[in-house]
Design a protein around this motif. Structure first.
Motif, PDB file in Angstrom:
ATOM      1  N   THR A 240       8.280  -6.716   6.451  1.00  0.00           N
ATOM      2  CA  THR A 240       7.435  -7.147   7.552  1.00  0.00           C
ATOM      3  C   THR A 240       6.060  -6.541   7.334  1.00  0.00           C
ATOM      4  O   THR A 240       5.870  -5.736   6.432  1.00  0.00           O
ATOM      5  CB  THR A 240       8.005  -6.687   8.907  1.00  0.00           C
ATOM      6  N   ARG A 241       5.111  -6.884   8.145  1.00  0.00           N
ATOM      7  CA  ARG A 241       3.744  -6.393   7.972  1.00  0.00           C
ATOM      8  C   ARG A 241       3.690  -4.880   8.174  1.00  0.00           C
ATOM      9  O   ARG A 241       3.908  -4.378   9.268  1.00  0.00           O
ATOM     10  CB  ARG A 241       2.843  -7.093   8.970  1.00  0.00           C
ATOM     11  N   THR A 242       3.432  -4.166   7.091  1.00  0.00           N
ATOM     12  CA  THR A 242       3.380  -2.706   7.119  1.00  0.00           C
ATOM     13  C   THR A 242       2.196  -2.238   6.294  1.00  0.00           C
ATOM     14  O   THR A 242       1.664  -2.982   5.486  1.00  0.00           O
ATOM     15  CB  THR A 242       4.664  -2.094   6.521  1.00  0.00           C
ATOM     16  N   PRO A 243       1.802  -0.974   6.448  1.00  0.00           N
ATOM     17  CA  PRO A 243       0.756  -0.437   5.574  1.00  0.00           C
ATOM     18  C   PRO A 243       1.270  -0.339   4.140  1.00  0.00           C
ATOM     19  O   PRO A 243       2.451  -0.522   3.872  1.00  0.00           O
ATOM     20  CB  PRO A 243       0.493   0.954   6.141  1.00  0.00           C
ATOM     21  N   SER A 244       0.380  -0.024   3.241  1.00  0.00           N
ATOM     22  CA  SER A 244       0.754   0.133   1.834  1.00  0.00           C
ATOM     23  C   SER A 244       1.833   1.189   1.651  1.00  0.00           C
ATOM     24  O   SER A 244       1.847   2.198   2.340  1.00  0.00           O
ATOM     25  CB  SER A 244      -0.464   0.552   1.002  1.00  0.00           C
ATOM     26  N   GLU A 245       2.711   0.940   0.713  1.00  0.00           N
ATOM     27  CA  GLU A 245       3.709   1.932   0.300  1.00  0.00           C
ATOM     28  C   GLU A 245       3.334   2.369  -1.107  1.00  0.00           C
ATOM     29  O   GLU A 245       3.038   1.542  -1.958  1.00  0.00           O
ATOM     30  CB  GLU A 245       5.106   1.314   0.302  1.00  0.00           C
ATOM     31  N   TRP A 246       3.361   3.673  -1.344  1.00  0.00           N
ATOM     32  CA  TRP A 246       3.074   4.247  -2.656  1.00  0.00           C
ATOM     33  C   TRP A 246       4.283   5.028  -3.138  1.00  0.00           C
ATOM     34  O   TRP A 246       5.028   5.578  -2.336  1.00  0.00           O
ATOM     35  CB  TRP A 246       1.904   5.226  -2.574  1.00  0.00           C
ATOM     36  N   CYS A 247       4.451   5.103  -4.446  1.00  0.00           N
ATOM     37  CA  CYS A 247       5.404   6.044  -5.028  1.00  0.00           C
ATOM     38  C   CYS A 247       4.778   6.587  -6.311  1.00  0.00           C
ATOM     39  O   CYS A 247       3.956   5.928  -6.942  1.00  0.00           O
ATOM     40  CB  CYS A 247       6.758   5.393  -5.285  1.00  0.00           C
ATOM     41  N   TYR A 248       5.164   7.806  -6.649  1.00  0.00           N
ATOM     42  CA  TYR A 248       4.596   8.494  -7.810  1.00  0.00           C
ATOM     43  C   TYR A 248       5.704   9.041  -8.700  1.00  0.00           C
ATOM     44  O   TYR A 248       6.764   9.431  -8.210  1.00  0.00           O
ATOM     45  CB  TYR A 248       3.703   9.659  -7.365  1.00  0.00           C
ATOM     46  N   ALA A 249       5.408   9.107  -9.989  1.00  0.00           N
ATOM     47  CA  ALA A 249       6.314   9.740 -10.937  1.00  0.00           C
ATOM     48  C   ALA A 249       6.277  11.245 -10.704  1.00  0.00           C
ATOM     49  O   ALA A 249       5.317  11.774 -10.142  1.00  0.00           O
ATOM     50  CB  ALA A 249       5.881   9.411 -12.366  1.00  0.00           C
ATOM     51  N   PRO A 250       7.316  11.960 -11.143  1.00  0.00           N
ATOM     52  CA  PRO A 250       7.328  13.412 -10.981  1.00  0.00           C
ATOM     53  C   PRO A 250       6.090  14.058 -11.610  1.00  0.00           C
ATOM     54  O   PRO A 250       5.696  13.713 -12.723  1.00  0.00           O
ATOM     55  CB  PRO A 250       8.601  13.838 -11.725  1.00  0.00           C
ATOM     56  N   GLY A 251       5.459  14.966 -10.867  1.00  0.00           N
ATOM     57  CA  GLY A 251       4.304  15.695 -11.366  1.00  0.00           C
ATOM     58  C   GLY A 251       2.976  14.970 -11.234  1.00  0.00           C
ATOM     59  O   GLY A 251       1.938  15.522 -11.568  1.00  0.00           O
ATOM     60  N   VAL A 252       2.976  13.750 -10.726  1.00  0.00           N
ATOM     61  CA  VAL A 252       1.733  12.984 -10.577  1.00  0.00           C
ATOM     62  C   VAL A 252       1.264  13.086  -9.134  1.00  0.00           C
ATOM     63  O   VAL A 252       2.010  12.798  -8.211  1.00  0.00           O
ATOM     64  CB  VAL A 252       1.931  11.500 -10.962  1.00  0.00           C
TER      65      VAL A 252
END
Length: 104
Positions: A6-18
Motif C-alpha cells: 500500500t502507499r508507504t514511505p520508502s523502504e531501505w535495506c543495507y548490507a552488513p557494515g554499510v
C-alpha cells in the motif's frame, strides 16, 4: 510474506557494515514494479542485500500515487564493472529474475 504493498514511505535495506553510499561513485539497477509484485520482489531483494549477496543497499519507493513502485539496487562504484555484472548475475540466476533489468 506481503505480496501487495500500500502507499508507504520508502523502504531501505543495507548490507552488513554499510551505513551510507558515496553519491559520487554509487550507481543502481532500477525497475518499476506493479504493486502486486512489489512485496514478493522486495522480500527477495532485501534478504539478499542483508545477507551481503547483492549490492550494498536497496530501496523500494512508491511512485505514481502508489500505483507503481520504484526499486533500486545499488552498487557502491558504478565504474566497477565486475560488481555491476555480479549483481546482474545474482538477480538473474540466484533470485530468478529472467530479465534483471525488468524485475517483473
Amino acid at each position: 510474506m506481503m505480496t501487495t504493498r500500500t502507499r508507504t514511505p520508502s523502504e531501505w535495506c543495507y548490507a552488513p557494515g554499510v551505513e551510507r553510499l558515496n553519491p559520487q561513485q554509487a550507481g543502481f539497477w532500477r525497475s518499476i514494479l506493479r504493486p502486486s509484485y512489489a512485496g514478493r520482489v522486495w522480500d527477495k531483494v532485501s534478504a539478499a542485500v542483508r545477507a551481503g549477496d547483492l549490492g550494498p543497499a536497496a530501496r523500494l519507493k512508491p511512485i505514481a500515487g502508489g500505483r507503481r513502485y520504484e526499486l533500486r539496487i545499488y552498487v557502491a562504484d558504478v565504474g566497477d564493472r565486475d560488481a555491476v555484472l555480479r549483481i546482474r548475475r545474482v538477480l538473474r540466476f540466484r533470485l530468478g529474475f529472467v530479465r534483471a533489468h525488468q524485475l517483473l
